[in-house]
Write a protein that holds these residues in place. Sequence first.
Motif, PDB file in Angstrom:
ATOM      1  N   LEU A 148      32.343  35.917  38.880  1.00  0.00           N
ATOM      2  CA  LEU A 148      32.194  37.170  38.456  1.00  0.00           C
ATOM      3  C   LEU A 148      33.445  37.830  38.150  1.00  0.00           C
ATOM      4  CD1 LEU A 148      29.933  38.864  41.429  1.00  0.00           C
ATOM      5  CD2 LEU A 148      29.072  37.852  39.023  1.00  0.00           C
ATOM      6  N   THR A 149      34.368  37.210  38.375  1.00  0.00           N
ATOM      7  CA  THR A 149      36.129  37.826  38.048  1.00  0.00           C
ATOM      8  C   THR A 149      36.554  36.911  37.073  1.00  0.00           C
ATOM      9  OG1 THR A 149      36.795  36.532  40.177  1.00  0.00           O
ATOM     10  CG2 THR A 149      36.215  38.504  40.384  1.00  0.00           C
ATOM     11  N   PRO A 150      37.614  37.434  36.200  1.00  0.00           N
ATOM     12  CA  PRO A 150      38.043  36.940  35.030  1.00  0.00           C
ATOM     13  C   PRO A 150      38.913  35.724  35.389  1.00  0.00           C
ATOM     14  CG  PRO A 150      38.925  39.040  35.354  1.00  0.00           C
ATOM     15  CD  PRO A 150      37.758  39.038  36.250  1.00  0.00           C
ATOM     16  N   VAL A 151      39.294  34.701  34.569  1.00  0.00           N
ATOM     17  CA  VAL A 151      40.169  33.805  34.638  1.00  0.00           C
ATOM     18  C   VAL A 151      41.483  34.453  34.581  1.00  0.00           C
ATOM     19  CG1 VAL A 151      41.239  31.821  33.951  1.00  0.00           C
ATOM     20  CG2 VAL A 151      38.732  32.102  33.696  1.00  0.00           C
ATOM     21  N   PRO A 152      42.273  34.420  35.741  1.00  0.00           N
ATOM     22  CA  PRO A 152      43.655  34.994  35.889  1.00  0.00           C
ATOM     23  C   PRO A 152      44.885  34.430  34.925  1.00  0.00           C
ATOM     24  CG  PRO A 152      43.625  33.534  37.695  1.00  0.00           C
ATOM     25  CD  PRO A 152      42.170  33.453  37.115  1.00  0.00           C
ATOM     26  N   ALA A 153      45.716  35.049  34.789  1.00  0.00           N
ATOM     27  CA  ALA A 153      46.747  34.664  33.552  1.00  0.00           C
ATOM     28  C   ALA A 153      47.371  33.208  34.035  1.00  0.00           C
ATOM     29  CB  ALA A 153      47.898  35.709  33.606  1.00  0.00           C
ATOM     30  N   THR A 154      47.545  33.032  35.251  1.00  0.00           N
ATOM     31  CA  THR A 154      48.097  31.910  35.921  1.00  0.00           C
ATOM     32  C   THR A 154      47.166  31.445  37.088  1.00  0.00           C
ATOM     33  OG1 THR A 154      49.503  32.979  37.557  1.00  0.00           O
ATOM     34  CG2 THR A 154      50.566  32.101  35.218  1.00  0.00           C
ATOM     35  N   PRO A 155      47.064  30.124  37.127  1.00  0.00           N
ATOM     36  CA  PRO A 155      46.085  29.505  38.068  1.00  0.00           C
ATOM     37  C   PRO A 155      46.044  30.130  39.455  1.00  0.00           C
ATOM     38  CG  PRO A 155      46.910  27.702  36.965  1.00  0.00           C
ATOM     39  CD  PRO A 155      47.470  28.911  36.545  1.00  0.00           C
ATOM     40  N   ARG A 156      44.842  30.777  40.101  1.00  0.00           N
ATOM     41  CA  ARG A 156      44.954  31.145  41.377  1.00  0.00           C
ATOM     42  C   ARG A 156      45.635  32.445  41.642  1.00  0.00           C
ATOM     43  NH1 ARG A 156      46.407  28.909  45.965  1.00  0.00           N
ATOM     44  NH2 ARG A 156      44.368  28.586  47.062  1.00  0.00           N
ATOM     45  N   ASP A 175      26.274  42.015  40.271  1.00  0.00           N
ATOM     46  CA  ASP A 175      25.563  41.090  39.543  1.00  0.00           C
ATOM     47  C   ASP A 175      25.852  40.458  38.029  1.00  0.00           C
ATOM     48  OD1 ASP A 175      25.224  43.405  38.133  1.00  0.00           O
ATOM     49  OD2 ASP A 175      23.185  43.764  38.664  1.00  0.00           O
ATOM     50  N   ARG A 176      26.895  40.742  37.830  1.00  0.00           N
ATOM     51  CA  ARG A 176      27.384  40.287  36.235  1.00  0.00           C
ATOM     52  C   ARG A 176      28.723  40.119  36.206  1.00  0.00           C
ATOM     53  NH1 ARG A 176      26.183  45.747  35.889  1.00  0.00           N
ATOM     54  NH2 ARG A 176      27.828  47.020  35.025  1.00  0.00           N
ATOM     55  N   PRO A 177      29.354  39.281  35.476  1.00  0.00           N
ATOM     56  CA  PRO A 177      30.890  39.098  35.165  1.00  0.00           C
ATOM     57  C   PRO A 177      31.715  40.391  34.734  1.00  0.00           C
ATOM     58  CG  PRO A 177      29.701  37.267  34.182  1.00  0.00           C
ATOM     59  CD  PRO A 177      28.527  38.304  34.491  1.00  0.00           C
ATOM     60  N   THR A 178      32.638  40.452  35.261  1.00  0.00           N
ATOM     61  CA  THR A 178      33.633  41.647  34.934  1.00  0.00           C
ATOM     62  C   THR A 178      34.874  41.180  34.278  1.00  0.00           C
ATOM     63  OG1 THR A 178      32.927  42.685  37.056  1.00  0.00           O
ATOM     64  CG2 THR A 178      35.115  43.543  36.056  1.00  0.00           C
ATOM     65  N   ASP A 179      35.018  41.926  33.103  1.00  0.00           N
ATOM     66  CA  ASP A 179      36.361  41.427  32.135  1.00  0.00           C
ATOM     67  C   ASP A 179      37.484  42.036  33.229  1.00  0.00           C
ATOM     68  OD1 ASP A 179      34.862  40.752  30.220  1.00  0.00           O
ATOM     69  OD2 ASP A 179      34.523  42.703  29.290  1.00  0.00           O
ATOM     70  N   ASP A 225      40.226  27.961  42.899  1.00  0.00           N
ATOM     71  CA  ASP A 225      40.514  29.035  41.864  1.00  0.00           C
ATOM     72  C   ASP A 225      40.968  30.302  42.227  1.00  0.00           C
ATOM     73  OD1 ASP A 225      37.940  29.789  42.052  1.00  0.00           O
ATOM     74  OD2 ASP A 225      37.210  29.106  39.947  1.00  0.00           O
ATOM     75  N   GLN A 226      40.216  30.660  43.545  1.00  0.00           N
ATOM     76  CA  GLN A 226      40.433  32.145  43.973  1.00  0.00           C
ATOM     77  C   GLN A 226      39.583  33.159  43.256  1.00  0.00           C
ATOM     78  OE1 GLN A 226      42.280  32.948  47.163  1.00  0.00           O
ATOM     79  NE2 GLN A 226      41.439  30.874  47.278  1.00  0.00           N
ATOM     80  N   ARG A 227      38.795  32.621  42.513  1.00  0.00           N
ATOM     81  CA  ARG A 227      37.933  33.683  41.590  1.00  0.00           C
ATOM     82  C   ARG A 227      36.597  33.974  42.520  1.00  0.00           C
ATOM     83  NH1 ARG A 227      36.284  31.188  35.998  1.00  0.00           N
ATOM     84  NH2 ARG A 227      35.649  33.559  35.539  1.00  0.00           N
ATOM     85  N   LEU A 228      36.186  34.908  42.121  1.00  0.00           N
ATOM     86  CA  LEU A 228      34.897  35.533  42.963  1.00  0.00           C
ATOM     87  C   LEU A 228      33.448  35.101  42.419  1.00  0.00           C
ATOM     88  CD1 LEU A 228      34.447  37.331  45.639  1.00  0.00           C
ATOM     89  CD2 LEU A 228      33.829  38.916  44.000  1.00  0.00           C
ATOM     90  N   TYR A 229      32.770  34.246  43.308  1.00  0.00           N
ATOM     91  CA  TYR A 229      31.390  33.611  42.584  1.00  0.00           C
ATOM     92  C   TYR A 229      30.219  34.521  43.254  1.00  0.00           C
ATOM     93  CZ  TYR A 229      34.008  30.180  40.630  1.00  0.00           C
ATOM     94  OH  TYR A 229      34.955  29.330  39.867  1.00  0.00           O
ATOM     95  N   ARG A 230      29.093  34.446  42.616  1.00  0.00           N
ATOM     96  CA  ARG A 230      27.839  35.002  42.968  1.00  0.00           C
ATOM     97  C   ARG A 230      26.903  33.908  43.187  1.00  0.00           C
ATOM     98  NH1 ARG A 230      22.772  36.844  40.959  1.00  0.00           N
ATOM     99  NH2 ARG A 230      21.913  38.669  41.990  1.00  0.00           N
ATOM    100  N   LEU A 231      26.231  33.539  44.194  1.00  0.00           N
ATOM    101  CA  LEU A 231      25.298  32.478  44.355  1.00  0.00           C
ATOM    102  C   LEU A 231      23.818  33.146  44.811  1.00  0.00           C
ATOM    103  CD1 LEU A 231      24.610  29.622  44.779  1.00  0.00           C
ATOM    104  CD2 LEU A 231      25.440  29.702  47.024  1.00  0.00           C
ATOM    105  N   ALA A 232      22.735  33.038  43.770  1.00  0.00           N
ATOM    106  CA  ALA A 232      21.582  33.719  44.141  1.00  0.00           C
ATOM    107  C   ALA A 232      20.801  32.517  44.606  1.00  0.00           C
ATOM    108  CB  ALA A 232      20.825  34.000  42.752  1.00  0.00           C
ATOM    109  N   PRO A 233      19.656  32.777  45.466  1.00  0.00           N
ATOM    110  CA  PRO A 233      18.767  31.735  45.891  1.00  0.00           C
ATOM    111  C   PRO A 233      18.215  30.805  45.019  1.00  0.00           C
ATOM    112  CG  PRO A 233      18.120  33.889  46.872  1.00  0.00           C
ATOM    113  CD  PRO A 233      19.301  34.198  45.885  1.00  0.00           C
TER     114      PRO A 233
END
Length: 649
Positions: free
Chosen positions: A114-122, A161-165, A99-107
């Motif tokens: 972290l990043t919003p769903v785009p208007a169209t996929p990827r 450390d948190r999702p961004t609108d 999906d090309q979104r950015l993710y955060r993976l804690a131990p």
Amino acid sequence: MAVVSTVLPFGSWPTPITSELVVTAAVRVSGARTDGDAVYWAEARPSEGGRTQIVRRDPDGTTTDLLAEGFDARTGVHEYGGAAWWVRAGVVWFANWTDQRLYRLAPGGAPEPLTPVPATPRADRYADGHLHEDSLLLIRERHDGPSAAEVRNEIVRIAADRPTDEPEVLVSGPDFATSPRLSRDGVRLVWMQWDHPSMPWDDVVLMGRNLETGDEAFIAGGPGESVAEPQWQPDGSLWFLSDRTGWWNLYRWVPGEDITPVVVLDAEIGVPGWQLGSSRYAVLPGGRVVFARWSKGYDGLAVREPDGEFTELDLPFSAIGSVAPYGVGSVVIVAGTPTEEPGVHVVSVDGDVETLAAPRDLGIDDGYLSVPEAVSFPSVTPAGEPRTAHALYYPPANPDHEGPADTLPPLLVVIHGGPTAAAVPVLSVSVQYWTSRGFGVVDVNYGGSTGFGRAYRDLLKGAWGIVDVADCLAAARWLAQRGVVDGTRLAIRGGSAGGYTTLAALARADTPFSAGADHFGVADLEALAADTHKFESRYLDGLIGPYPAARETYVERSPIHHVEDFHTPLIVLQGAEDAIVPPNQSEAIVEALRARKVPVAYLLFPGEQHGFRRAENIRRALDAELSFYAQVYGFDAPEGIDPVDVENL
């Protein structure tokens, strides 16, 4: 007791280096990084559908795969990607391929977007991140439509450390902006930028901005200069690479002062920026610098002491992918040798080596491995003036077999992609697949290749399809004239840009080649200029000329317009989802050859993009090409290889 070799025709030698060995458990290691005492790296795994896994190695030697099934740390920025993940205090941030979104993976946790769903996929793609306190600066490539003109490249900032609108846009306007790096006090932002028609190895500017005052300033780069890899140091200085002397060397800048050289050599520390996130030097505590440098076709590692003294480390490595600081006196590198694939190693400034991720054990005798020789040979400029070109030559190698006394081996002329790239002298099992069967292989660093300075790199300016072809013809003829290979069995193969050079070398009446293999190559330069992605959409301006003003040159150099001179058997291999060189390029040349009754084979691989990543497709492509050569040159292919259908043969 002496071992007696069995005499068999060149090309037909049985070998343990099969297509299955090429892909079985094969990984492409890249991007080693450190986080305290832990070391992280990425592995691209054909056996898992080509996905990229992030691996952590703890000080006790335990290794852990961090990404669960369904996640793939790969970005589509610039289509070639790179710099898709980062780590700090055990937390990993990564761009996910699906999906090309950015993710955060804690131990111990699961990936959180972290990043919003785009208007169209990827449509929104992220890469090249830089962590600063509780924020993350990175590239966002936004696709607002299907054409290259509707793609925006910006530098944005999000909370780490948190999702961004919606990310905060920091840099917008240049066609390309990369490498956002914030000084440790959080005041000064630097980044690299360039505009069409430049590429990142042409005219790149290093810019800076004071975030408190908003003042912007030019730091380095510009026409005739390419900069790369800016890094802030604890003392407030900024280090970066520049080719202002004709070689990518290392420089230091302090705000308010002049730029000073740190390492100046007739060697390349930098590499072409096809992928983001190159890391070719590391500044250690105390001021030592460990850096990789290309010289005369081979890579190596060196140390610069604070007093300016240089030491070349005596290491077996011939190709170095990344350099990262590790402790006080060591670096972690991804590196390989002519007889070993890349692995992850810790190297001290004294030259001691500890291997963290060993190259795979091929389980075969070294006698099957061909070690390349760096060769130089005469070629010519477009004006016909003499000059020197370079290559790596791999002789046939098999301890059990030899060719008939009255014959010479066939030659495969290999053309690297790019074309602004290089032949790399590191073990490639796919090259040994050929040499262990009795082929000679010459991997050509034609004019325009990197690793030989800017002047050599610029030989291809306005001359793509001329200089590269001349050097490939010269390499084949030179080896044949020396009696090293059979001049009647010269084959040429290449992928992407190398596929174009393959087709251009074959679409001429005087070609010395009797067979060719085109892997997703360019047949119609006009079609490429009209239908490719943003990153390369103006690349041809420098290699050929501005389009459409130089349309006649595009037509003249397009192999599709010279099929009347094309009489050499050809196999074409193409990914069905290739966005860089679309399938219509391959299909055009195949249909033209079919119409002329030229022997041709065509394989289209569903689900593959630009370069094959799936194990079953890598195997089929190799074996099909071998079957093709066996049919053209009249030797027996090994049992178990499905023959490819060669039309008109």
